[in-house]
Every structure is written in structure tokens, then in C-alpha cells.
Scaffold this motif. Structure first.
Motif, PDB file in Angstrom:
ATOM      1  N   GLU A 193      -8.414  11.574   0.258  1.00  0.00           N
ATOM      2  CA  GLU A 193      -8.243  12.477  -0.861  1.00  0.00           C
ATOM      3  C   GLU A 193      -7.669  13.802  -0.375  1.00  0.00           C
ATOM      4  O   GLU A 193      -7.872  14.202   0.774  1.00  0.00           O
ATOM      5  CB  GLU A 193      -9.583  12.712  -1.565  1.00  0.00           C
ATOM      6  CG  GLU A 193     -10.142  11.469  -2.243  1.00  0.00           C
ATOM      7  CD  GLU A 193     -11.425  11.760  -2.998  1.00  0.00           C
ATOM      8  OE1 GLU A 193     -11.887  12.928  -2.961  1.00  0.00           O
ATOM      9  OE2 GLU A 193     -11.968  10.834  -3.616  1.00  0.00           O
ATOM     10  N   ASP A 239       0.849  -1.190   0.000  1.00  0.00           N
ATOM     11  CA  ASP A 239       0.000   0.000   0.000  1.00  0.00           C
ATOM     12  C   ASP A 239       0.888   1.245   0.000  1.00  0.00           C
ATOM     13  O   ASP A 239       2.113   1.147   0.046  1.00  0.00           O
ATOM     14  CB  ASP A 239      -0.959   0.011   1.192  1.00  0.00           C
ATOM     15  CG  ASP A 239      -0.228  -0.123   2.522  1.00  0.00           C
ATOM     16  OD1 ASP A 239       0.766   0.611   2.742  1.00  0.00           O
ATOM     17  OD2 ASP A 239      -0.636  -0.966   3.339  1.00  0.00           O
ATOM     18  N   ARG A 240       0.245   2.420  -0.043  1.00  0.00           N
ATOM     19  CA  ARG A 240       1.008   3.661  -0.189  1.00  0.00           C
ATOM     20  C   ARG A 240       1.858   3.973   1.035  1.00  0.00           C
ATOM     21  O   ARG A 240       2.993   4.429   0.891  1.00  0.00           O
ATOM     22  CB  ARG A 240       0.047   4.829  -0.453  1.00  0.00           C
ATOM     23  CG  ARG A 240       0.769   6.135  -0.777  1.00  0.00           C
ATOM     24  CD  ARG A 240       1.556   6.015  -2.076  1.00  0.00           C
ATOM     25  NE  ARG A 240       2.654   6.966  -2.148  1.00  0.00           N
ATOM     26  CZ  ARG A 240       3.469   7.071  -3.189  1.00  0.00           C
ATOM     27  NH1 ARG A 240       3.304   6.282  -4.245  1.00  0.00           N
ATOM     28  NH2 ARG A 240       4.452   7.941  -3.191  1.00  0.00           N
ATOM     29  N   THR A 279      -3.085   7.676  -7.402  1.00  0.00           N
ATOM     30  CA  THR A 279      -3.468   6.269  -7.554  1.00  0.00           C
ATOM     31  C   THR A 279      -3.901   5.672  -6.227  1.00  0.00           C
ATOM     32  O   THR A 279      -4.904   4.966  -6.139  1.00  0.00           O
ATOM     33  CB  THR A 279      -2.284   5.466  -8.130  1.00  0.00           C
ATOM     34  OG1 THR A 279      -1.948   5.985  -9.419  1.00  0.00           O
ATOM     35  CG2 THR A 279      -2.641   3.993  -8.257  1.00  0.00           C
ATOM     36  N   ALA A 280      -3.130   5.961  -5.162  1.00  0.00           N
ATOM     37  CA  ALA A 280      -3.462   5.433  -3.837  1.00  0.00           C
ATOM     38  C   ALA A 280      -4.797   5.987  -3.348  1.00  0.00           C
ATOM     39  O   ALA A 280      -5.599   5.271  -2.728  1.00  0.00           O
ATOM     40  CB  ALA A 280      -2.353   5.783  -2.853  1.00  0.00           C
ATOM     41  N   SER A 281      -5.060   7.263  -3.632  1.00  0.00           N
ATOM     42  CA  SER A 281      -6.330   7.865  -3.237  1.00  0.00           C
ATOM     43  C   SER A 281      -7.491   7.208  -3.967  1.00  0.00           C
ATOM     44  O   SER A 281      -8.533   6.902  -3.374  1.00  0.00           O
ATOM     45  CB  SER A 281      -6.294   9.368  -3.536  1.00  0.00           C
ATOM     46  OG  SER A 281      -7.519   9.968  -3.206  1.00  0.00           O
ATOM     47  N   ALA A 282      -7.314   6.950  -5.264  1.00  0.00           N
ATOM     48  CA  ALA A 282      -8.364   6.301  -6.052  1.00  0.00           C
ATOM     49  C   ALA A 282      -8.648   4.887  -5.554  1.00  0.00           C
ATOM     50  O   ALA A 282      -9.784   4.406  -5.638  1.00  0.00           O
ATOM     51  CB  ALA A 282      -7.960   6.270  -7.519  1.00  0.00           C
ATOM     52  N   ARG A 283      -7.643   4.239  -5.007  1.00  0.00           N
ATOM     53  CA  ARG A 283      -7.809   2.882  -4.475  1.00  0.00           C
ATOM     54  C   ARG A 283      -8.370   2.877  -3.060  1.00  0.00           C
ATOM     55  O   ARG A 283      -8.657   1.815  -2.500  1.00  0.00           O
ATOM     56  CB  ARG A 283      -6.464   2.158  -4.469  1.00  0.00           C
ATOM     57  CG  ARG A 283      -5.916   1.812  -5.843  1.00  0.00           C
ATOM     58  CD  ARG A 283      -4.524   1.222  -5.717  1.00  0.00           C
ATOM     59  NE  ARG A 283      -3.986   0.836  -7.016  1.00  0.00           N
ATOM     60  CZ  ARG A 283      -2.718   0.472  -7.226  1.00  0.00           C
ATOM     61  NH1 ARG A 283      -1.857   0.470  -6.204  1.00  0.00           N
ATOM     62  NH2 ARG A 283      -2.315   0.127  -8.432  1.00  0.00           N
ATOM     63  N   GLY A 284      -8.498   4.039  -2.462  1.00  0.00           N
ATOM     64  CA  GLY A 284      -9.007   4.112  -1.099  1.00  0.00           C
ATOM     65  C   GLY A 284      -7.964   3.841  -0.036  1.00  0.00           C
ATOM     66  O   GLY A 284      -8.296   3.611   1.129  1.00  0.00           O
ATOM     67  N   GLU A 285      -6.669   3.894  -0.408  1.00  0.00           N
ATOM     68  CA  GLU A 285      -5.600   3.613   0.555  1.00  0.00           C
ATOM     69  C   GLU A 285      -5.293   4.820   1.434  1.00  0.00           C
ATOM     70  O   GLU A 285      -4.834   4.658   2.568  1.00  0.00           O
ATOM     71  CB  GLU A 285      -4.328   3.185  -0.190  1.00  0.00           C
ATOM     72  CG  GLU A 285      -4.460   1.892  -0.951  1.00  0.00           C
ATOM     73  CD  GLU A 285      -3.212   1.569  -1.777  1.00  0.00           C
ATOM     74  OE1 GLU A 285      -3.226   0.540  -2.467  1.00  0.00           O
ATOM     75  OE2 GLU A 285      -2.239   2.350  -1.724  1.00  0.00           O
TER      76      GLU A 285
END
Length: 206
Positions: free
Chosen positions: A157, A94-95, A148-154
Motif C-alpha cells: 500500500e 500481476d501489476r 486495484t493491485a494494492s487491494a489484491r495484495g500484489e
């Protein structure tokens, strides 16, 4: 440090053979030592060619001037640093894990290449466009990773570019403290504490 050297040379002077590419690499590595130890203004082309073990005329086969080589070196070192960090974070789950791995890798890399700081910082006075390019290239990679991490919900935002600059600023100063000024904490421990701060913040919790 890497194979960018050929691309860093102007198109009309780019080496066409493997021997030429090796020569450019030797000049870049010698320049890193010369500029790192003496600074841009005190560094000499003869010092660089002497360290590289090549003739003075060979220098001008690939570079027009000391400044052109310096600019190529900053780009080369920037590319090497980004590549090292990218390799370290590949496969992170993950991020936040990627941030930990990346920061630890950056500090470890800087310990092996302490000349990086002097050369990059001096670039703002010698080649400001390349200096800005160095940091903007890092920011763009960070920005994409955060988006990308934000779009994945990691992660939550937020303003990805601003957050990228903040994370890079943290890395730069932690690298200065724990790679250049002292090595009293392992890179992994520095990264753990720093990313805990990023993920949890300073607010006291119950």
C-alpha cells in the motif's frame, strides 16, 4: 492513430459521414507530420492540407484554426498512446508484469511515432490545459491500476497518485532516451531493468 478524431472535433463541426471521418483522420495524421517536423509556430494550414491531400476549404469544415487542430491532435495522440499500452497490458498476471509490458509497449510505440514527444512537449506552451490533461489522464489510469493491485495484495500500500506520477516520469524519460535519442537497447530489456528497479529498489541486499 485511432478513432478519437471525431470526438476531438467540436460538436458543431463533427463529421456526420464515414467520408467525413476519414477526412478528419487524414487531417490529424497530416498534422502530426507537419507539427512534428516543423513545430507549431512554423507549421502551416496549407502544409497540413497539402500533406492530407484535401482542399483548404475542407480544413475549415472541421477546424476553426491551426490551434484547434493542434489541440485535437494532442488529445488524439494521447488517446492512441493510452489505448496501445492498455492493449499491451491486458491479461497481465500481476501489476509488476503489467508495468513491464506497459513500459515496453510505450517505448515501442514511441519509436513508431517519434513526433509524439515534440508535439506533447510543445503543447505546454500552446495549449497548457490539454498538456496537463494528457498527463492527468495517464495518472488516473495508473492510480486506479495501483489501487486495484494494492487491494489484491500484489503490491504494498502507498500513495497511489504520487506513485503514478513517479512511474509516468520514469516512462517519459526512458522513452526519450531509448526511443528518441537512441535505440541501442530493445524495449523489453529497458522495461526489465526499469521494473526490476521499481520492484527491488536501490538498496543493497545480502
Amino acid at each position: 492513430m485511432n478513432d478519437l478524431g471525431q470526438a476531438a472535433v467540436s460538436a458543431d463541426k463533427a463529421p456526420r459521414t464515414e467520408r467525413g471521418r476519414r477526412t478528419v483522420r487524414k487531417l490529424l495524421e497530416a498534422a502530426a507530420r507537419e507539427f512534428g517536423e516543423r513545430g507549431f509556430h512554423e507549421a502551416a494550414i496549407t502544409g497540413i492540407t497539402g500533406r492530407a491531400g484535401v482542399a483548404l476549404g475542407t480544413f475549415y469544415t472541421y477546424f476553426e484554426s491551426k490551434e484547434e487542430l493542434f489541440r485535437a491532435l494532442v488529445r488524439d495522440m494521447s488517446h492512441a498512446t493510452r489505448s496501445h499500452v492498455a492493449e499491451a497490458v491486458a491479461g497481465a498476471p500481476d501489476r509488476l508484469a503489467a508495468e513491464r509490458r506497459g513500459l515496453a509497449a510505450f517505448i515501442a510505440f514511441t519509436r513508431k511515432h517519434p513526433e509524439l514527444y515534440r508535439i506533447v512537449e510543445e503543447a505546454q506552451f500552446v495549449a497548457d490545459d490539454v498538456y496537463r490533461e494528457h498527463y492527468r489522464s495517464f495518472v488516473e489510469g495508473y492510480r486506479q491500476g495501483l489501487a486495484t493491485a494494492s487491494a489484491r495484495g500484489e503490491i504494498v500500500e502507498g500513495p497511489d497518485e504520487l506513485r503514478a506520477w513517479a512511474l509516468i516520469g520514469m516512462s517519459v524519460f526512458l522513452g526519450m532516451r531509448y526511443a528518441i535519442w537512441g535505440k541501442d537497447m530493445p524495449p523489453e530489456a529497458v522495461a526489465d531493468h526499469a521494473i526490476d528497479l521499481v520492484s527491488e529498489g536501490l538498496r543493497k541486499r545480502p
